[in-house]
Design an enzyme around this catalytic site. Structure first.
Site: not given
Length: 145
Positions: A63, A66-67, A73, A75-77, A111, A123
Site C-alpha cells: 500500500e 515511504y522514506v 538515496g 538505500g532505505i527504500g 520499481y 496487460e
C-alpha cells in the site's frame, strides 16, 4: 497529498494492532545521532497486506513505501522493498502488487529498476474503485438477509 488523508490515529491503531490486524508494517529507523531535522528516528516505512488471486493464489499488496526526503538515496527504500519481498516469499506469496500514480515517474522508475512490470501497458488492467456514494449505492443493492 496529505490533504487526502482521512484516517485517524485511533483507526490506524485499531486496524493494524488488533487481534486480527488488517495490515503489517516494516519501519526503517536511524540512530539517535542521525535523526531527522524534526527529531524523528523512524525515517521510513512499508505498509502491506495480503490479498488472494483466484488465478495465482497467495499475494501481497504494498500500500505504501515511504522514506523521508532527507533520507532518500541511501538505500532505505530498496531495503524496505526487499524486506517486504522476503516476507512475501516466506508467506508463500506468488506476487507482490502495488499501484503508482502516473505522474510519479521517479517511483515508477524505481520499481521498474527492481524488476517490477507495468501491467497497465503490458496487460491492459484498469484500476477500478467503489467509494463514497458509489459504494453506498452498491451496498444498498445487496439482498436483505
Amino acid at each position: 497529498m496529505s490533504d487526502q488523508v482521512k484516517i485517524t490515529c485511533d483507526e490506524l491503531e485499531r486496524d493494524g494492532f488488533s487481534q486480527i490486524p488488517l495490515f503489517e508494517c516494516i519501519v526503517a529507523e536511524v540512530s539517535e545521532e542521525n535523526k531527522s531535522k524534526e527529531g524523528f528516528t523512524t525515517v521510513g516505512y512499508a505498509l502491506y497486506f495480503y490479498i488472494y488471486s483466484t488465478w495465482k493464489g497467495r499475494s501481497m499488496y504494498l500500500e505504501d513505501l515511504y522514506v523521508m526526503p532527507e533520507f532518500r538515496g541511501f538505500g532505505i527504500g530498496k531495503s524496505l522493498l526487499s524486506t517486504v519481498a522476503k516476507v512475501a516469499k516466506e508467506k508463500q506469496c506468488v506476487r507482490l502488487q502495488l499501484n503508482v500514480l502516473d505522474w510519479h515517474t521517479s517511483a515508477r522508475d524505481f520499481y521498474a529498476a527492481k524488476g517490477a512490470r507495468d501491467l497497465t501497458v503490458e496487460e491492459g488492467w484498469h484500476l477500478i474503485r467503489f467509494d463514497g456514494q458509489g459504494l453506498d449505492h452498491l451496498a444498498n443493492e445487496a439482498p436483505k438477509n
